[in-house]
Design an enzyme around this catalytic site. Structure first.
Site, PDB file in Angstrom:
ATOM      1  N   GLU A 251      42.087  30.739 -95.888  1.00  0.00           N
ATOM      2  CA  GLU A 251      41.924  32.184 -95.182  1.00  0.00           C
ATOM      3  C   GLU A 251      42.394  33.243 -96.006  1.00  0.00           C
ATOM      4  O   GLU A 251      43.608  33.595 -95.589  1.00  0.00           O
ATOM      5  CB  GLU A 251      42.115  32.050 -93.733  1.00  0.00           C
ATOM      6  CG  GLU A 251      41.459  30.938 -92.970  1.00  0.00           C
ATOM      7  CD  GLU A 251      39.806  31.462 -92.809  1.00  0.00           C
ATOM      8  OE1 GLU A 251      39.304  32.306 -93.157  1.00  0.00           O
ATOM      9  OE2 GLU A 251      39.285  30.293 -92.403  1.00  0.00           O
ATOM     10  N   CYS A 285      42.980  41.284 -92.079  1.00  0.00           N
ATOM     11  CA  CYS A 285      42.084  40.617 -93.045  1.00  0.00           C
ATOM     12  C   CYS A 285      40.530  41.266 -92.926  1.00  0.00           C
ATOM     13  O   CYS A 285      40.076  41.522 -93.806  1.00  0.00           O
ATOM     14  CB  CYS A 285      42.211  39.156 -93.021  1.00  0.00           C
ATOM     15  SG  CYS A 285      41.861  38.435 -91.476  1.00  0.00           S
TER      16      CYS A 285
HETATM   17  P1  NDP Z   1      51.154  36.009 -98.545  1.00  0.00           P
HETATM   18  O1  NDP Z   1      50.251  35.400 -99.359  1.00  0.00           O
HETATM   19  O2  NDP Z   1      52.361  36.703 -99.134  1.00  0.00           O
HETATM   20  O3  NDP Z   1      51.967  34.916 -97.865  1.00  0.00           O
HETATM   21  C1  NDP Z   1      51.442  33.891 -96.846  1.00  0.00           C
HETATM   22  C2  NDP Z   1      52.504  32.956 -96.420  1.00  0.00           C
HETATM   23  O4  NDP Z   1      52.370  32.250 -97.530  1.00  0.00           O
HETATM   24  C3  NDP Z   1      53.674  33.367 -95.958  1.00  0.00           C
HETATM   25  O5  NDP Z   1      54.126  32.529 -95.113  1.00  0.00           O
HETATM   26  C4  NDP Z   1      54.554  33.269 -97.234  1.00  0.00           C
HETATM   27  O6  NDP Z   1      55.697  32.890 -97.124  1.00  0.00           O
HETATM   28  C5  NDP Z   1      53.831  32.019 -97.852  1.00  0.00           C
HETATM   29  N1  NDP Z   1      53.974  31.645 -99.190  1.00  0.00           N
HETATM   30  C6  NDP Z   1      54.445  32.716-100.257  1.00  0.00           C
HETATM   31  N2  NDP Z   1      54.268  31.814-101.432  1.00  0.00           N
HETATM   32  C7  NDP Z   1      53.907  30.551-101.176  1.00  0.00           C
HETATM   33  C8  NDP Z   1      53.831  29.469-101.750  1.00  0.00           C
HETATM   34  N3  NDP Z   1      54.104  29.447-103.347  1.00  0.00           N
HETATM   35  N4  NDP Z   1      53.681  28.217-101.296  1.00  0.00           N
HETATM   36  C9  NDP Z   1      53.327  28.302 -99.958  1.00  0.00           C
HETATM   37  N5  NDP Z   1      53.482  29.489 -99.127  1.00  0.00           N
HETATM   38  C10 NDP Z   1      53.910  30.618 -99.668  1.00  0.00           C
HETATM   39  O7  NDP Z   1      50.332  36.824 -97.620  1.00  0.00           O
HETATM   40  P2  NDP Z   1      51.095  37.881 -96.558  1.00  0.00           P
HETATM   41  O8  NDP Z   1      51.827  37.180 -95.659  1.00  0.00           O
HETATM   42  O9  NDP Z   1      51.141  39.180 -97.192  1.00  0.00           O
HETATM   43  O10 NDP Z   1      49.541  38.166 -95.726  1.00  0.00           O
HETATM   44  C11 NDP Z   1      48.857  39.132 -95.749  1.00  0.00           C
HETATM   45  C12 NDP Z   1      47.411  38.678 -96.538  1.00  0.00           C
HETATM   46  O11 NDP Z   1      46.775  37.527 -95.597  1.00  0.00           O
HETATM   47  C13 NDP Z   1      46.373  39.645 -96.572  1.00  0.00           C
HETATM   48  O12 NDP Z   1      45.940  39.573 -98.080  1.00  0.00           O
HETATM   49  C14 NDP Z   1      45.248  39.245 -95.673  1.00  0.00           C
HETATM   50  O13 NDP Z   1      44.051  39.833 -95.963  1.00  0.00           O
HETATM   51  C15 NDP Z   1      45.733  37.928 -95.658  1.00  0.00           C
HETATM   52  N6  NDP Z   1      44.991  37.370 -94.266  1.00  0.00           N
HETATM   53  C16 NDP Z   1      43.885  36.554 -94.213  1.00  0.00           C
HETATM   54  C17 NDP Z   1      43.242  36.244 -92.988  1.00  0.00           C
HETATM   55  C18 NDP Z   1      42.097  35.580 -92.902  1.00  0.00           C
HETATM   56  O14 NDP Z   1      41.753  35.099 -91.982  1.00  0.00           O
HETATM   57  N7  NDP Z   1      41.209  35.488 -94.034  1.00  0.00           N
HETATM   58  C19 NDP Z   1      43.913  36.907 -91.779  1.00  0.00           C
HETATM   59  C20 NDP Z   1      45.285  37.243 -91.682  1.00  0.00           C
HETATM   60  C21 NDP Z   1      45.725  37.846 -93.187  1.00  0.00           C
HETATM   61  P3  NDP Z   1      56.717  34.397 -97.185  1.00  0.00           P
HETATM   62  O15 NDP Z   1      55.984  35.698 -96.448  1.00  0.00           O
HETATM   63  O16 NDP Z   1      57.782  33.918 -96.179  1.00  0.00           O
HETATM   64  O17 NDP Z   1      57.058  34.616 -98.375  1.00  0.00           O
END
Ligand code: NDP
Length: 515
Positions: A251, A285
């Site tokens: 997502e 999002c």
């Molecule tokens: P990120 O992609 O930066 O991070 C998402 C999660 O992935 C965090 O827990 C992060 O950890 C973790 N992560 C980072 N690198 C890795 C990796 N290599 N492998 C596995 N996990 C990893 O997103 P954001 O947290 O910045 O969230 C914002 C984004 O989420 C926006 O683009 C938004 O549109 C999207 N979003 C989409 C939704 C949907 O339903 N389509 C709903 C809500 C948000 P850490 O943060 O600890 O680095």
């Protein structure tokens, strides 16, 4: 702040100090607590425990699992202030943003999945008449849990988009390890505390606090990954899941367009534009990220939206209805928002409201309305994920549609018109996983309506039957009850039986006109 802490255990003599991550309140800058930064070894242990706990959890059946989910639902109602307080403190969002989404969504979802899991995952008996080889046999599709599901969540909705996706996985009989965003882990820890208090067996739901490396390590251990986050990280997650050949659901980000037709109810459209672009500080999002307005009503629409946005109150939340727009939760997001606004200004856009970082305590960006924008600007083509609303004039709905689809994303969109039939027809031409007519965002609360992205916005859906079946593997059962000693197609082959089978197939499939 309500207490939820998971301090790292102190180092023993001669041991290195365990790594920790500080958790900050974005609205005040205050460090609330620290949580452990879990590495691959700890992740391995967590998943092993989850694996051992899963069969007994699955054996409880829908009724037993549903009972615990319903208990959790009541726990949330009884602890509503504590839940909201934790979300507000680590995300810096308003009371109401936490109330409607993190609390409101989740409290409904607990009951929904408790009730619907048995219906969505019941054995399916499928007919056997379509081929004589299987005629008369019992054919059953069974939905078996996958084992241990890894859920990785973002920071914008610390409960709804993290624990929210764990609920159907649990209801399906899986154990779950949740990796919340490093900036908002406390809400997930509170959910773990809730589930234990409500009778969930130990290790069926665990939280792995840490950063991106913790998320990557989790994918190395689990049987399925459900990821919500940015498109960039989503690609890395899918690559890692492909290496292990495990199911992976994504997502991801969006750049949701709003199309305002000349015959729209302009007051409702303007109120909605202000709300659905600025709620949760625009960090949604499925936020309205860009607006296209048909020329005849453009000026009036812009005036109404501008008046609305000017009135918004912003600042550190201090309880109910204290402010309208909260903080920027994730520090690097501030640079993205500032960069997009500056890029638009450099290319000729005008700011009507806001347009800058709010001076003073905490991390805030002012609610911002921009006009004279076009698709050469990042603010119209890349995900901004902040309290910004760029509005563009278009000659007609056809131009709006073309621009709405001029994006790599395809998460969500909205169309505004009093002509419902036309609105629905336009909605069907938008390349997005969900489109609302005269509404936005609220489809997320329709838990029986699938929600997921097209194009670079994701893979798979949450909600509805697909939102729980994805956490299972289908097992097909074929049961033969009454049967001869030897079926027609078995050895030894004989000319007579070959001819019989030939005739039977011709009789079944060869009738009717040709051409
Ligand atoms: P990120 O992609 O930066 O991070 C998402 C999660 O992935 C965090 O827990 C992060 O950890 C973790 N992560 C980072 N690198 C890795 C990796 N290599 N492998 C596995 N996990 C990893 O997103 P954001 O947290 O910045 O969230 C914002 C984004 O989420 C926006 O683009 C938004 O549109 C999207 N979003 C989409 C939704 C949907 O339903 N389509 C709903 C809500 C948000 P850490 O943060 O600890 O680095």
């Amino acid at each position: 702040m309500a207490s939820v802490t998971q301090e790292a255990s102190p180092a023993g003599p001669g041991e290195a100090t365990p790594a920790t991550i500080p958790v900050e309140n974005p609205a005040t800058g205050e460090v609330i607590t620290t949580v452990p930064l879990m590495g691959p070894d700890e992740l391995g242990q967590l998943v092993q425990k989850a694996r051992r706990a899963q069969p007994a959890w699955a054996a409880l059946g829908f009724e037993g699992r549903g009972q615990i989910l319903r208990r959790a639902q009541r726990w949330m109602v009884d602890n509503v202030e504590r839940v909201i307080d934790v979300v507000v403190s680590e995300a810096g969002k308003t009371y109401e943003d936490a109330q409607t989404a993190d609390y409101g969504y989740t409290v409904a979802a607990l009951g929904f999945w408790a009730k619907q899991a048995p219906a969505y995952l019941a054995d399916e008996h499928v007919p056997s008449w379509n081929n004589p080889i299987v005629a008369g046999k019992r054919l059953i599709v069974r939905y078996a849990p996958l084992g241990v599901v890894g859920v990785i969540g973002p920071w914008n909705y610390p409960i709804a988009n993290s624990f929210g996706d764990c609920i159907p996985a649990l209801a399906a009989g899986n154990s779950v390890v949740l990796k919340p965003s490093e900036v908002t882990p406390l809400s997930s820890l509170l959910m773990a505390e809730m589930m234990l208090e409500c009778g969930l067996p130990e290790h069926v739901f665990q939280v792995a606090t840490g950063d991106g490396s913790t998320g990557a390590a989790l994918i190395g251990e689990v049987d399925c990954v459900m990821f919500t986050g940015s498109t960039r990280t989503g690609r890395a997650v899918m690559r890692a899941a492909a290496e292990r050949l495990i199911p992976c659901y994504l997502e991801l980000g969006g750049k949701d367009p709003m199309i305002v037709c000349a015959d729209a109810d302009l007051d409702r459209a303007a109120n909605a534009a202000a709300y659905y672009s600025m709620n949760n500080g625009g960090q949604v999002c499925i936020s309205v990220e860009r607006v296209y307005v048909e020329e005849p009503v453009y000026d009036r629409f812009v005036d109404k939206v501008t008046e609305n946005v000017k009135r918004l109150r912003q600042g550190p939340p201090a309880g109910r209805a204290s402010v309208d727009v909260g903080a920027v939760t994730f520090p690097p997001q501030m640079e993205v928002v500032e960069g997009h606004v500056q890029d638009a200004l450099d290319k000729g856009a005008r700011v009507l409201v806001g347009g800058q970082r709010r001076p003073g305590q905490g991390r805030f960006y002012e609610p911002t309305v921009l006009v004279d924008v076009d698709h050469s600007m990042k603010i119209m083509t890349e995900e901004t994920f902040g309290p910004t609303l760029p509005i563009m004039k278009v000659s007609d709905a056809e131009e709006a549609l073309r621009l709405a689809n001029d994006t790599a994303y395809g998460l969500q969109a909205s169309v505004w018109t009093r002509d419902i039939e036309r609105g629905e027809a336009l909605a069907r031409r938008v390349e997005a996983g969900a489109v609302c007519v005269n509404d936005a965002q609220v489809n997320y609360s329709a838990l029986n309506l699938p929600m997921g992205g097209w194009k670079s916005s994701g893979l798979g859906t949450r909600h509805g039957a697909g939102g729980i079946r994805k956490y299972t593997q289908t097992q097909s059962l074929l049961v033969t009850r009454l049967a001869p000693k030897r079926d027609l197609h078995m050895f030894p082959y004989s000319r007579l039986r070959t001819r019989l089978l030939h005739r039977l197939l011709k009789l079944l499939y060869g009738r009717g006109p040709r051409g």
